[in-house]
Design an enzyme around this catalytic site. Structure first.
Site, PDB file in Angstrom:
ATOM      1  N   ASP A  10      18.681  42.209  52.310  1.00  0.00           N
ATOM      2  CA  ASP A  10      17.782  41.358  53.079  1.00  0.00           C
ATOM      3  C   ASP A  10      16.578  42.203  53.509  1.00  0.00           C
ATOM      4  OD1 ASP A  10      16.811  39.196  54.376  1.00  0.00           O
ATOM      5  OD2 ASP A  10      18.286  39.212  56.014  1.00  0.00           O
ATOM      6  N   ASP A 106      12.793  37.018  49.555  1.00  0.00           N
ATOM      7  CA  ASP A 106      13.066  38.338  50.143  1.00  0.00           C
ATOM      8  C   ASP A 106      14.538  38.634  50.377  1.00  0.00           C
ATOM      9  OD1 ASP A 106      13.479  36.564  52.157  1.00  0.00           O
ATOM     10  OD2 ASP A 106      12.449  37.748  53.695  1.00  0.00           O
ATOM     11  N   GLU A 107      15.438  37.913  49.731  1.00  0.00           N
ATOM     12  CA  GLU A 107      16.841  38.287  49.880  1.00  0.00           C
ATOM     13  C   GLU A 107      17.636  37.943  48.616  1.00  0.00           C
ATOM     14  OE1 GLU A 107      19.397  35.888  52.428  1.00  0.00           O
ATOM     15  OE2 GLU A 107      17.732  34.524  52.778  1.00  0.00           O
TER      16      GLU A 107
END
Lengths: 435, 396
Positions: A10, A106-107
């Site tokens: 993350d 973004d993860e």
């Protein structure tokens, strides 16, 4: 599925971190990424940890963020930049294993079971985290656990730059004391319902009667109950991205609207933009949803799954207007949005023709026949039907006197000055996230 | 109301009293139950009305869209069915009454209703007491005053329903398409149903004055399906149909089936059915159906159940292909009896094809194509009275 080792990676305040890479002078300073700053729809999407320390958090109106932190640097989002950083991020992760599932910009998850035969998982996580920081200058938190749910919960436990191991045996001590609202998958409404029957922590849910939870929340409840007990059999699926990916287009209205006719016009405009983005991706969608934000900020979403692929502005506007007519409660509206999900490659999509409209589709037949003949002659797909690339934006750019046709399908800033306060709220409008 | 009812009550102080054979009662209760909806907004419609006259017992069920009336005569084919001791009427909650009747222990059932609408149902050693409702509260059924009655053979009507109603729309986006469109002209009844992705059309001769004309009679598909279930193979072979501007009545010896008609103009479909032919193939229905059925195993429902068909003129065969990138691929070659015109490549829904083939009732069919993006027709070899049309699927 015994003994899997799953990582959840993350990124920490991703947009702000990417901006800091490109503006070294902003490092260590309070930074917020927010929609059009000068207008009322400016909302903080991401804040750097320095800004968070001053009480700035998303989603907060810019004026309030500035009141809390007068020295705050506010930047409008540059999604092209973030997408590029995201691409680098995932290609770095894929140098370790192809078993990487992108969840959002973004993860992502990584199945490290095989890798862990050679490297200790903790060393591996440290290596990944260090490389992300050294090569991309991006901070991350990593959760290590026997399944996706626990990995996700673990990566949340220490931020920024944390590495957290959450073993099955750690569940009672580390997971169960957390408030139910902190559980991944439990939204505000679900949390409210659970609290109402006395479930305040994840441990309460784990100990609760499964049938009771199922009665309250249906199948979803059963799933949450399983997860609260640390069980989650979902594999890391590198193909999952396409299915869960969504594109949305929304706009905060310059003035609250109160009529279906006005809403229809807004949806038609949004549908044109959304359709262009779908065409650019050569995709069609099988799910659509609308978002209505009322003047009091209460926000509702309503979706529908369809059998026939959605791509044209007409199809998108029609379904949005229908959903709106079914669900609008008549109160003044501040924001409207359309989103599509369940995307599929347009080349693989099929369309069941309609008796009353087939003649329109049939007009394309000579073209398709020509393509088929070429394919028959040369084998592999040699030609594809073209797509109109960002036509509306193209015309707009011409009208605006832009010098560089063909323009990017995303309109230039100048567009806002010329169009009747088109007012796309970038954070929403460019939101590409999982459902 | 109390005065009125007591004046109706007989010397025994009962509102109604009768003895009926359980099987006759159960069968007819089952018929009228088809019209009773558990989700009605009118409370009394959760009930079945029983009305005993010196001629027999009439049962009525209704959800206000469909109403069904079934009559049990004193005797049928010389067999006694019922004995009326005291004519009268009552409404009983359908759900309980139907279940009770089914499970009664003895062949005979005594039913009596007292002046407070309490209904005693006795059979063998079992006795139920049900609280009834005043039959005066039950809505009156529509009065059908039609100028003409259209008689049709029962088995033919059942066939018409089976061959068309499957194609009605189940979506409310265009409500008129949830019904089947009936028209009568020149002594012929034409029935059309379409959900806009496929269409079924059946023409039958009816025994009426050729001058009798009806059009845009749109009967809800749901009503026709229920009607199809009720029409049994017993009794008289004919059904009388009466049509008004907003109701249709189907009448057999002992059953009256009323349905509301759908409002709105049914779209004109004749002009959309292709007349020309680019390719025509003749196939054995069963062989083709079985091949499509196999191909459908890999055709995913959420993606239109696509199967592809290619025709080969010289080799007199068609290829059926279905594939799913996730699951796999199926390929089958089926011989054709005849192939005329150009070779054709087309994709369509295996589900729609199977729906049509299982209902066409012909050993051999001809399939007529006019283009990969145009509707194609499936018809029996020498019968123009039935036509199934399917819109293809566009694949890229």
């Amino acid at each position: 599925m015994n003994g899997r080792i799953i990582f959840h990676i993350d990124m920490n305040s991703f947009y702000a971190s990417v901006e800091a890479v490109h503006h070294p002078e902003w490092r260590g300073k309070p930074l917020a990424i927010a929609g059009k700053v000068e207008e009322r729809r400016g909302i903080v999407v991401t804040a750097s940890y320095e800004a968070r320390a001053k009480g700035v958090k998303a989603p907060m109106p810019v004026w309030e963020a500035r009141r809390r932190c007068p020295e705050l640097i506010v930047k409008t989002p540059d999604f092209e930049l973030y997408r590029e950083a995201s691409r680098q991020l995932f290609s770095l992760l894929k140098t370790y294993t192809p078993l990487v599932e992108k969840v959002s910009i973004d993860e992502g998850y990584m199945d490290a079971t095989e890798l862990a035969r050679r490297v200790h998982p903790l060393r591996l996580a440290e290596d990944i985290q260090k490389r992300l920081l050294d090569e991309l200058e991006l901070p991350s938190s990593i959760g290590i656990a026997p399944n996706k749910f626990l990995a996700k919960m673990a990566s949340d436990m220490k931020k920024p730059l944390g590495i957290t191991v959450l073993r099955k045996r750690d569940v009672p001590k580390k997971l169960w004391p957390l408030p139910i609202a902190d559980m991944h998958g439990v939204g505000a409404k679900t949390a409210e319902k659970l609290t109402a029957i006395g479930i305040r922590t994840i441990g309460d849910l784990a100990a609760a009667d499964k049938a009771q939870i199922a009665a309250l929340l249906g199948q979803y409840g059963e799933m949450l109950h399983e997860r609260a007990n640390g069980r989650d059999a979902r594999p890391v699926d590198p193909e999952a991205e396409a299915v869960f990916k969504s594109i949305s287009q929304s706009t905060t209205l310059p003035e609250d609207i109160v009529s279906e006719e006005e809403a229809r016009r807004v949806f038609q405009r949004l549908a044109v933009r959304l359709s262009e983005r779908l065409k650019k991706k050569r995709s069609v969608a099988y799910q659509a949803a609308i978002t209505i934000r009322y003047a009091n900020w209460q926000t509702t979403s309503h979706g529908k799954t369809v059998h026939q692929p959605l791509q044209s502005p007409q199809e998108l506007a029609a379904i949005a207007v229908r959903l709106f007519a079914e669900h609008w409660d008549g109160r003044p509206i501040r924001l409207l949005g359309i989103s599509v999900q369940s995307l599929e490659d347009a080349a693989r999509a099929t369309k069941q023709l309609d008796l009353f409209t087939y003649q329109t589709d049939a007009k394309e037949e000579p073209l398709l026949e020509a393509i088929q003949r070429l394919e028959a002659k040369y084998g592999a797909p040699v030609v594809q039907k073209g797509v109109a690339r960002g036509q509306a934006a193209f015309k707009k750019a011409q009208a605006d006197g832009a010098r560089t046709p063909p323009p990017s399908p995303r309109p230039k800033q100048s567009r806002h000055e010329h169009s009747e306060s088109e007012a796309e709220e970038r954070p929403d409008s460019e939101n590409e996230s999982h459902a | 109301m109390a005065l009125a009812t007591s004046s109706i009550a007989g010397e025994s102080g009962l509102l109604m009293k009768l003895t009926v054979y359980r099987d006759a009662l159960a069968e007819n209760v089952n018929h009228v139950m088809k019209a009773v909806s558990p989700r009605t907004t009118i409370p009394i419609l959760t009930g079945i009305k029983l009305e005993a006259t010196p001629e027999g017992l009439t049962l009525t069920g209704s959800d206000s869209d469909v109403s069904i009336q079934a009559f049990i005569p004193l005797e049928e084919d010389g067999v006694q069915k019922i004995e009326i001791h005291q004519p009268g009427s009552i409404v009983l909650i359908a759900r309980y009454f139907a279940d009770i009747v089914k499970k009664l222990p003895n062949d005979q059932v005594d039913i009596e209703v007292d002046s407070r609408f309490v209904t005693r149902i006795r059979s063998g050693q079992a006795e139920f007491s049900l609280n009834g409702l005043d039959a005066e509260e039950y809505p009156r059924l529509p009065v059908i005053r039609a100028d003409n009655v259209v008689p049709i053979r029962k088995d033919l009507l059942k066939q018409v329903i089976r061959q068309t109603v499957y194609a009605v729309s189940t979506s409310e986006t265009r409500p008129v398409l949830t019904g089947a469109n009936w028209a009568i002209k020149n002594g012929r009844l034409t029935c059309v149903a379409t959900d806009s992705h496929r269409l079924a059309k059946r023409v039958v001769a009816v025994d009426v004055d050729p001058a009798v004309e009806y059009k845009n009679v749109v009967i809800p598909g749901k009503s026709l399906n229920e009607l199809g279930k009720i029409l049994d193979d017993n009794g008289n072979d004919w059904v009388d149909i009466a049509i008004t501007s907003n109701q249709i009545l189907f009448k057999t010896d002992n059953i009256q089936f009323f349905s509301r008609l759908l409002e709105g103009n049914y779209p004109e479909t004749d002009g959309l059915i292709p007349r020309d032919a680019k390719t025509e193939i003749i196939l054995n229905t069963k062989e083709f159906l079985q091949a499509i059925d196999r191909a459908s195993l890999l055709a995913r429902e959420e993606r239109n159940n696509v199967v592809k068909l290619k025709t080969f003129e010289a080799e007199k065969r068609v290829e059926i292909i279905s594939q799913s990138p996730e699951i796999g691929r199926v390929y089958e070659s089926v011989p054709v009896i005849d192939h005329s015109g150009e070779e054709m490549r087309i994709s369509f829904s295996s589900k729609y094809m199977m729906d049509a083939l299982t209902r066409i009732d012909a050993e051999e069919i001809k399939v007529t194509f006019t283009g990969a993006m145009k509707p194609f027709l499936i018809r029996p070899l020498d019968d123009d009275n039935i036509l199934m049309l399917i819109l293809p699927i566009r694949t890229n």
